[in-house]
Scaffold this motif. Structure first.
Motif, PDB file in Angstrom:
ATOM      1  N   PHE A 411       0.843  -1.196   0.000  1.00  0.00           N
ATOM      2  CA  PHE A 411       0.000   0.000   0.000  1.00  0.00           C
ATOM      3  C   PHE A 411       0.882   1.251   0.000  1.00  0.00           C
ATOM      4  CE2 PHE A 411      -2.312  -3.448   2.012  1.00  0.00           C
ATOM      5  CZ  PHE A 411      -3.458  -3.482   1.223  1.00  0.00           C
ATOM      6  N   ILE A 412       0.641   2.123  -0.965  1.00  0.00           N
ATOM      7  CA  ILE A 412       1.408   3.364  -1.034  1.00  0.00           C
ATOM      8  C   ILE A 412       0.434   4.521  -0.853  1.00  0.00           C
ATOM      9  CG2 ILE A 412       3.016   4.730  -2.418  1.00  0.00           C
ATOM     10  CD1 ILE A 412       3.601   2.134  -4.012  1.00  0.00           C
ATOM     11  N   ALA A 437      -7.534   4.764  -4.656  1.00  0.00           N
ATOM     12  CA  ALA A 437      -8.724   5.413  -4.116  1.00  0.00           C
ATOM     13  C   ALA A 437      -8.275   6.522  -3.182  1.00  0.00           C
ATOM     14  CB  ALA A 437      -9.573   4.394  -3.354  1.00  0.00           C
ATOM     15  N   SER A 438      -9.199   7.444  -2.855  1.00  0.00           N
ATOM     16  CA  SER A 438      -8.863   8.525  -1.929  1.00  0.00           C
ATOM     17  C   SER A 438      -9.748   8.467  -0.693  1.00  0.00           C
ATOM     18  CB  SER A 438      -9.022   9.883  -2.619  1.00  0.00           C
ATOM     19  OG  SER A 438      -8.001  10.048  -3.570  1.00  0.00           O
ATOM     20  N   PHE A 439      -9.132   8.715   0.455  1.00  0.00           N
ATOM     21  CA  PHE A 439      -9.851   8.664   1.727  1.00  0.00           C
ATOM     22  C   PHE A 439      -9.359   9.777   2.636  1.00  0.00           C
ATOM     23  CE2 PHE A 439      -9.487   4.145   0.431  1.00  0.00           C
ATOM     24  CZ  PHE A 439     -10.830   3.784   0.425  1.00  0.00           C
ATOM     25  N   ASN A 440     -10.218  10.210   3.561  1.00  0.00           N
ATOM     26  CA  ASN A 440      -9.690  11.046   4.638  1.00  0.00           C
ATOM     27  C   ASN A 440      -8.954  10.132   5.616  1.00  0.00           C
ATOM     28  OD1 ASN A 440     -11.419   9.967   6.660  1.00  0.00           O
ATOM     29  ND2 ASN A 440     -13.060  11.358   6.027  1.00  0.00           N
ATOM     30  N   GLU A 441      -8.273  10.725   6.594  1.00  0.00           N
ATOM     31  CA  GLU A 441      -7.371   9.931   7.428  1.00  0.00           C
ATOM     32  C   GLU A 441      -8.071   8.754   8.104  1.00  0.00           C
ATOM     33  OE1 GLU A 441      -3.766  11.396  10.104  1.00  0.00           O
ATOM     34  OE2 GLU A 441      -5.573  11.177  11.305  1.00  0.00           O
ATOM     35  N   THR A 442      -9.206   9.027   8.742  1.00  0.00           N
ATOM     36  CA  THR A 442      -9.908   7.969   9.474  1.00  0.00           C
ATOM     37  C   THR A 442     -10.355   6.854   8.534  1.00  0.00           C
ATOM     38  OG1 THR A 442     -10.647   9.623  11.049  1.00  0.00           O
ATOM     39  CG2 THR A 442     -11.808   7.519  11.076  1.00  0.00           C
ATOM     40  N   ALA A 443     -10.926   7.238   7.400  1.00  0.00           N
ATOM     41  CA  ALA A 443     -11.404   6.230   6.448  1.00  0.00           C
ATOM     42  C   ALA A 443     -10.237   5.438   5.858  1.00  0.00           C
ATOM     43  CB  ALA A 443     -12.207   6.903   5.335  1.00  0.00           C
ATOM     44  N   LEU A 444      -9.113   6.123   5.656  1.00  0.00           N
ATOM     45  CA  LEU A 444      -7.921   5.458   5.121  1.00  0.00           C
ATOM     46  C   LEU A 444      -7.465   4.345   6.062  1.00  0.00           C
ATOM     47  CD1 LEU A 444      -5.420   5.327   3.173  1.00  0.00           C
ATOM     48  CD2 LEU A 444      -4.309   6.906   4.756  1.00  0.00           C
ATOM     49  N   ILE A 445      -7.413   4.685   7.352  1.00  0.00           N
ATOM     50  CA  ILE A 445      -6.941   3.698   8.330  1.00  0.00           C
ATOM     51  C   ILE A 445      -7.911   2.514   8.387  1.00  0.00           C
ATOM     52  CG2 ILE A 445      -6.475   3.336  10.791  1.00  0.00           C
ATOM     53  CD1 ILE A 445      -5.345   6.216  10.836  1.00  0.00           C
ATOM     54  N   GLU A 446      -9.207   2.804   8.326  1.00  0.00           N
ATOM     55  CA  GLU A 446     -10.202   1.724   8.319  1.00  0.00           C
ATOM     56  C   GLU A 446     -10.018   0.833   7.092  1.00  0.00           C
ATOM     57  OE1 GLU A 446     -12.137   0.535  10.678  1.00  0.00           O
ATOM     58  OE2 GLU A 446     -11.023   2.085  11.779  1.00  0.00           O
ATOM     59  N   TYR A 447      -9.824   1.484   5.944  1.00  0.00           N
ATOM     60  CA  TYR A 447      -9.625   0.745   4.694  1.00  0.00           C
ATOM     61  C   TYR A 447      -8.410  -0.176   4.798  1.00  0.00           C
ATOM     62  CZ  TYR A 447      -7.894  -0.040  -0.075  1.00  0.00           C
ATOM     63  OH  TYR A 447      -7.399  -0.611  -1.216  1.00  0.00           O
ATOM     64  N   LEU A 448      -7.293   0.351   5.310  1.00  0.00           N
ATOM     65  CA  LEU A 448      -6.067  -0.449   5.393  1.00  0.00           C
ATOM     66  C   LEU A 448      -6.228  -1.600   6.385  1.00  0.00           C
ATOM     67  CD1 LEU A 448      -3.397   2.405   5.197  1.00  0.00           C
ATOM     68  CD2 LEU A 448      -3.859   0.650   3.462  1.00  0.00           C
ATOM     69  N   LYS A 449      -6.903  -1.328   7.501  1.00  0.00           N
ATOM     70  CA  LYS A 449      -7.162  -2.396   8.482  1.00  0.00           C
ATOM     71  C   LYS A 449      -7.943  -3.529   7.833  1.00  0.00           C
ATOM     72  CE  LYS A 449      -7.468  -0.093  12.986  1.00  0.00           C
ATOM     73  NZ  LYS A 449      -8.472   0.408  13.945  1.00  0.00           N
ATOM     74  N   GLU A 450      -8.984  -3.153   7.096  1.00  0.00           N
ATOM     75  CA  GLU A 450      -9.809  -4.146   6.391  1.00  0.00           C
ATOM     76  C   GLU A 450      -8.966  -4.994   5.442  1.00  0.00           C
ATOM     77  OE1 GLU A 450     -13.099  -2.666   3.984  1.00  0.00           O
ATOM     78  OE2 GLU A 450     -13.850  -1.691   5.816  1.00  0.00           O
ATOM     79  N   GLN A 451      -8.112  -4.314   4.673  1.00  0.00           N
ATOM     80  CA  GLN A 451      -7.280  -5.026   3.699  1.00  0.00           C
ATOM     81  C   GLN A 451      -6.366  -6.037   4.395  1.00  0.00           C
ATOM     82  OE1 GLN A 451      -7.656  -4.833   0.398  1.00  0.00           O
ATOM     83  NE2 GLN A 451      -9.335  -3.416   0.811  1.00  0.00           N
ATOM     84  N   LEU A 452      -5.833  -5.653   5.557  1.00  0.00           N
ATOM     85  CA  LEU A 452      -4.919  -6.553   6.268  1.00  0.00           C
ATOM     86  C   LEU A 452      -5.650  -7.759   6.835  1.00  0.00           C
ATOM     87  CD1 LEU A 452      -2.290  -4.410   8.171  1.00  0.00           C
ATOM     88  CD2 LEU A 452      -2.316  -5.241   5.834  1.00  0.00           C
ATOM     89  N   ASN A 453      -6.938  -7.577   7.136  1.00  0.00           N
ATOM     90  CA  ASN A 453      -7.692  -8.687   7.729  1.00  0.00           C
ATOM     91  C   ASN A 453      -8.298  -9.619   6.697  1.00  0.00           C
ATOM     92  OD1 ASN A 453      -7.142  -8.060  10.374  1.00  0.00           O
ATOM     93  ND2 ASN A 453      -8.824  -6.584  10.487  1.00  0.00           N
ATOM     94  N   LYS A 454      -8.115  -9.302   5.419  1.00  0.00           N
ATOM     95  CA  LYS A 454      -8.708 -10.139   4.367  1.00  0.00           C
ATOM     96  C   LYS A 454      -8.073 -11.513   4.327  1.00  0.00           C
ATOM     97  CE  LYS A 454     -10.974  -7.275   0.972  1.00  0.00           C
ATOM     98  NZ  LYS A 454     -10.802  -6.518  -0.265  1.00  0.00           N
TER      99      LYS A 454
END
Lengths: 454, 454
Positions: A411-412, A437-454
């Motif tokens: 993830f970059i 994709a573009s996210f604000n900080e909170t949404a970005l962190i949620e997105y990355l957490k989700e990706q790691l849990n896949k």
């Protein structure tokens, strides 16, 4: 003193005082890259595997001598991630970690006949007292001798599962393909001890399940095939393979049910397992091998236990190997593009690379967002010390994005134009999916957490 | 099938299904103890150090061959704790971890003259192509050659601090005292690269600070003394010692200011540092050694960098070793009683041992409190996977308490009579302080947290 020297002296002074806040920066990362001029002539290109070439060119490994490689910081980080996965799954099956000496006595290998059986591939030496030693390629002899030395081993202590992650040695005639076939490599080896063949077989199933978990967490498609026991001995054996053109194993895999074997010669045929599928020939990189050994080692080395009736009996053993450095290289081999390295997300040296704006650009007004994001994410368990900032801000975002992509950070996060909005947004590139994709900080962190849990 | 076999088969089935909840139990721990009959004759007692005898008798290590020891699960756990402390402190000074091959080419050692200088203590061998190899005791040559191979190393990339934790080898004439002087051992070795002697000296200070932090966290009193550079070469050198009668180093330590040296012959004298103190002779176990190397290795191996003016210059180096397995044994040597093992709290294999009531006792009504306490504490970061339950409940509490004390778990929590109260209380034994106290569950956890943060 010159400014650059002064800067480096200041940094060490700051560190010594403890006033320095630790952040992973690309500028400080030891990642010596091989810059090949576009029209340069590359020697021996054909004899290199894709993973070897990429891992060398992008500063993950460096050859020390034929078949022996320095694992540079990116490679070492990846290895540590793999070790953590293995430790975690081993813990779940009550396997206990230990550390056996790498040097073993030549006598031990003679007592099981493997001094001759393995022959020239065994690295041997003599100590100053002229005693023969082996630089161990595997530890069946050593661990069995250890068990034989335990006074009054009881059935109550069994099953016993013991493993280690250490350097192993094999004097290959022709080491090749970097970490895929070296003379020195890191292996995880597990040895199991049971009271009966039936109990050993249950242990074999439990370990096989753990291996499935490990490979599932690595996330690369793998084949588990029936295998010959060879020089290891024993009755039942399976191999784990990553399918790859460079693989030296020839497998028969059923397209329908997934059954596989490395026992037969590689001729397409009907599947003996499901009956309706078709066995296809497929090259594979062997990354794991499991064996039910029976008493092959416990008999010559007299490794016994006391049964519930108070009698003495030989231990029933199993042996289970994972080629740790080979898994790293094989993962890169399977996933990479010809010119860009790719890692399984679970094994990437850093999961997230943050790219702040270029110096002097309009966006440089929000450059501070990079470190803020870093520290916020770094305080979350799943990202801790798994982030890096490409702080070479004299370079354009495009150039650094390109380099981060080549190194294969999964993830970059780019701090670009949208970061100037009232609620700043970050552009995140999902490298394996080739999406952004573009996210604000909170949404970005949620997105990355989700990706790691896949 | 017999009941005991059945139980072990059932356990592995449960594990395979994933319905098994992982808890560390003493009954499953691989800790082969040496039961010496009270009137038994112990051979060679005099030639063993206290730590060697205790670590062997209590199942922490087991000799594999002269000078080579199996590190059993308790020893391996302790080593991993030490590695985590070292990694943490290395991270703070921006040191990067890597992994260099253990086998290095004989040519390399000849080019620096150490093939002859180290002589018979060097383990050497030949590969199948008759090329000479060294089983490395240290990696100055290898890491310097690595740096020399980097194209266009720039002053901008310096200082560079690279370290590893790996097996090292030395063909000792007379290996002795277990892990204190072996032929194969685990070392942490750090190499630093700077642009100038002044910068290297600042780096030396920063690393020395990190070493102080490491030893402070281990918590054993240590002496840092000026030392000779010997076969390593260079200008400045310090050793770190744990004071112990069995130590082979003879130090002069100032009773007043703490100044120490291993340079002078061990004759009591006035302190050259503070002027009013008195230097006393004191035996020490060397656990760390640091060197400012200058260009001793970078010149013969041509390890250069590009200066800010675009010129080429030799790297200024430092080398910093920590004897990891030796630190474990030395810690046990310093703290243990003649018949009971003691660990530094930070390095104990398990910090807390929980002892539930004996089967059939009145207290067995609250036996469930043991696992409840375990799971509650296990969910707290600072205790995770650092607890063990002595579930051999056919044994009395007294017998198990005695054994836990001999193994040296820093905190032993007994579920005894007071656990029957309306608000159950637990008896906690602080082994190093030889104190005990009773707390309810919440207060107990607070107490233990406090102790760990001391």
């Amino acid at each position: 003193m010159l400014p650059a020297q002064e800067r480096s002296v200041m940094l060490m002074k700051k560190i010594a005082k403890g006033t320095h806040r630790n952040v992973n920066y690309v500028s400080r990362l030891f990642q010596p890259q091989n810059v090949v001029p576009k029209d340069g002539i590359v020697k021996r290109e054909d004899s290199l595997s894709k993973s070897q070439k990429l891992m060398h060119d992008l500063g993950v490994i460096r050859q020390a001598s034929p078949g022996a490689f320095h694992l540079l910081p990116l490679g070492e980080r990846s290895l540590q991630k793999l070790i953590r996965i293995v430790d975690d799954e081993m813990c779940k099956i009550n396997a206990q970690k230990l550390l056996l000496p790498l040097l073993t006595s030549g006598e031990l290998w003679k007592s099981t006949g493997r001094w001759e059986d393995i022959g020239e591939e065994l690295f041997t030496l003599k100590d100053r007292h002229d005693r023969e030693l082996v630089l161990s390629p595997t530890h069946e002899e050593a661990v069995t001798e250890l068990m034989a030395s335990i006074p009054q081993l009881s059935y109550r202590q069994l099953p016993l599962l013991l493993y280690q992650v250490t350097s192993k040695f094999r004097d290959e005639m022709r080491p090749r393909f970097g970490l895929l076939r070296g003379r020195e490599f890191i292996m995880k080896d597990l040895y199991t001890f049971d009271t009966s063949a039936e109990a050993a077989s249950e242990t074999y199933k439990a370990v096989s399940k753990a291996y499935d978990n490990i490979f599932r967490r690595i996330g690369i498609q793998y084949f588990k095939v029936s295998a010959v026991t060879g020089v290891m001995g024993g009755s039942v054996s399976h191999e784990y393979h990553f399918p790859a053109a460079v693989g030296e194993a020839k497998l028969l895999i059923c397209e329908s049910c997934g059954y596989g074997t490395s026992l037969e010669s590689c001729v397409p045929s009907e599947c003996p397992e499901c009956g309706h599928g078709f066995l296809k020939c497929c090259p594979g990189i062997e990354v794991g091998h499991t064996f039910l050994l029976g008493t092959k080692y416990s008999v010559p080395l007299k490794a016994r236990f006391t049964t519930v009736e108070g009698k003495s009996d030989f231990l029933q053993m199993g042996s289970y190997g994972l080629g740790m450095t080979r898994i790293l290289a094989a993962g890169v081999e399977v996933l990479s593009l010809p010119d860009e390295m790719r890692w399984p997300i679970a094994l990437a040296p850093f999961t997230v690379c943050i790219v702040p704006p270029k110096e002097g650009s309009k966006e440089s007004a929000v450059a501070h967002l990079a470190e803020e994001l870093y520290h916020r994410m770094n305080s979350i368990d799943s990202f801790r010390n798994d982030l890096i900032i490409d702080n070479r801000c004299n370079m354009t975002i495009g150039k650094r994005l390109f380099e981060a992509q080549r190194t294969g950070y999964p993830f970059i996060v780019v701090i670009g134009r949208k970061a100037l909005q009232p609620v700043p947004e970050f552009e995140v590139h999902h490298i394996l999916m080739d999406k952004k994709a573009s996210f604000n900080e909170t949404a970005l962190i949620e997105y990355l957490k989700e990706q790691l849990n896949k």
